[in-house]
Design a protein around this motif. Sequence first.
Motif, PDB file in Angstrom:
ATOM      1  N   PRO A 112       0.840  -1.203   0.000  1.00 61.04           N
ATOM      2  CA  PRO A 112       0.000   0.000   0.000  1.00 61.04           C
ATOM      3  C   PRO A 112       0.873   1.251   0.000  1.00 61.04           C
ATOM      4  O   PRO A 112       1.882   1.318   0.691  1.00 61.04           O
ATOM      5  CB  PRO A 112      -0.803  -0.124   1.305  1.00 61.04           C
ATOM      6  N   ALA A 113       0.457   2.222  -0.817  1.00 62.76           N
ATOM      7  CA  ALA A 113       1.229   3.445  -0.928  1.00 62.76           C
ATOM      8  C   ALA A 113       1.206   4.205   0.404  1.00 62.76           C
ATOM      9  O   ALA A 113       0.225   4.141   1.150  1.00 62.76           O
ATOM     10  CB  ALA A 113       0.644   4.329  -2.030  1.00 62.76           C
ATOM     11  N   ALA A 114       2.306   4.892   0.703  1.00 62.41           N
ATOM     12  CA  ALA A 114       2.366   5.664   1.945  1.00 62.41           C
ATOM     13  C   ALA A 114       1.315   6.767   1.884  1.00 62.41           C
ATOM     14  O   ALA A 114       1.096   7.356   0.828  1.00 62.41           O
ATOM     15  CB  ALA A 114       3.761   6.271   2.098  1.00 62.41           C
ATOM     16  N   PRO A 115       0.625   7.035   2.998  1.00 63.22           N
ATOM     17  CA  PRO A 115      -0.425   8.067   2.961  1.00 63.22           C
ATOM     18  C   PRO A 115       0.163   9.438   2.655  1.00 63.22           C
ATOM     19  O   PRO A 115       1.262   9.765   3.103  1.00 63.22           O
ATOM     20  CB  PRO A 115      -1.008   8.014   4.379  1.00 63.22           C
ATOM     21  N   THR A 125     -11.071  18.219   7.873  1.00 63.89           N
ATOM     22  CA  THR A 125     -10.887  18.112   6.418  1.00 63.89           C
ATOM     23  C   THR A 125      -9.545  17.437   6.136  1.00 63.89           C
ATOM     24  O   THR A 125      -8.642  17.459   6.980  1.00 63.89           O
ATOM     25  CB  THR A 125     -10.920  19.482   5.723  1.00 63.89           C
ATOM     26  N   GLU A 126      -9.475  16.890   4.965  1.00 63.99           N
ATOM     27  CA  GLU A 126      -8.256  16.192   4.564  1.00 63.99           C
ATOM     28  C   GLU A 126      -7.236  17.216   4.077  1.00 63.99           C
ATOM     29  O   GLU A 126      -7.532  18.040   3.207  1.00 63.99           O
ATOM     30  CB  GLU A 126      -8.596  15.194   3.449  1.00 63.99           C
ATOM     31  N   ILE A 127      -6.035  17.157   4.633  1.00 61.70           N
ATOM     32  CA  ILE A 127      -5.001  18.121   4.234  1.00 61.70           C
ATOM     33  C   ILE A 127      -3.684  17.381   3.998  1.00 61.70           C
ATOM     34  O   ILE A 127      -3.565  16.194   4.328  1.00 61.70           O
ATOM     35  CB  ILE A 127      -4.799  19.199   5.328  1.00 61.70           C
ATOM     36  N   ALA A 128      -2.724  18.052   3.383  1.00 60.69           N
ATOM     37  CA  ALA A 128      -1.429  17.438   3.095  1.00 60.69           C
ATOM     38  C   ALA A 128      -0.761  16.970   4.381  1.00 60.69           C
ATOM     39  O   ALA A 128      -0.879  17.614   5.425  1.00 60.69           O
ATOM     40  CB  ALA A 128      -0.533  18.433   2.370  1.00 60.69           C
ATOM     41  N   ILE A 129      -0.053  15.811   4.273  1.00 58.34           N
ATOM     42  CA  ILE A 129       0.468  15.183   5.492  1.00 58.34           C
ATOM     43  C   ILE A 129       1.549  16.028   6.143  1.00 58.34           C
ATOM     44  O   ILE A 129       1.733  16.018   7.354  1.00 58.34           O
ATOM     45  CB  ILE A 129       0.979  13.760   5.186  1.00 58.34           C
ATOM     46  N   GLY A 130       2.264  16.829   5.337  1.00 62.29           N
ATOM     47  CA  GLY A 130       3.357  17.612   5.906  1.00 62.29           C
ATOM     48  C   GLY A 130       2.919  18.972   6.421  1.00 62.29           C
ATOM     49  O   GLY A 130       3.744  19.725   6.944  1.00 62.29           O
ATOM     50  N   ALA A 131       1.607  19.302   6.300  1.00 59.39           N
ATOM     51  CA  ALA A 131       1.162  20.656   6.654  1.00 59.39           C
ATOM     52  C   ALA A 131       1.323  20.920   8.145  1.00 59.39           C
ATOM     53  O   ALA A 131       1.038  20.061   8.973  1.00 59.39           O
ATOM     54  CB  ALA A 131      -0.304  20.833   6.249  1.00 59.39           C
TER      55      ALA A 131
END
Length: 143
Positions: A112-115, A125-131
């Motif tokens: 599985p691809a890393a999230p 809400t869904e946001i970028a993992i590095g935010a």
Amino acid sequence: MNWIKKFLNEFKDFALKGNVMDLAVGVIIGAAFKDIVTSLTENFINPILNFLTGATGWRFYSWPEIAAFGSAFLTAVINFVIMAFILFCIVKLVNSLTNIKLKKEDEKPEEPAAPTTKVCPYCLTEIAIGASRCPHCTSELNQ
Ligand SMILES: [Zn+2]
């Protein structure tokens, strides 16, 4: 004993990759072709040279002798064709075995691809993992 296993596995991969097969086919075809050339020399060129140079005395070859030369050469050609055919079957078999092996490797489920996203704990809400700050509610996110 582990290194022996590793060595054998590496050898198996190497032997199945086709390079060794190609090389072996080349060597075998070359050896078989040499038989044809030898037969051609022994059964056609040598008798003609012997006749022309008189090495075996001036004499004509009898029809049974000529037939024997011809059939010996024909045997060499037939041997070559049979061998090439068997070789072709072996190569096809090995190729199909290799393909089956490759297909099995393809069927392995992909990791599985890393999230790449996460959910902001404040506005969900869904946001970028590095935010480090949410683009929607501007809350600061402590990572
Ligand atoms: Zn938010």
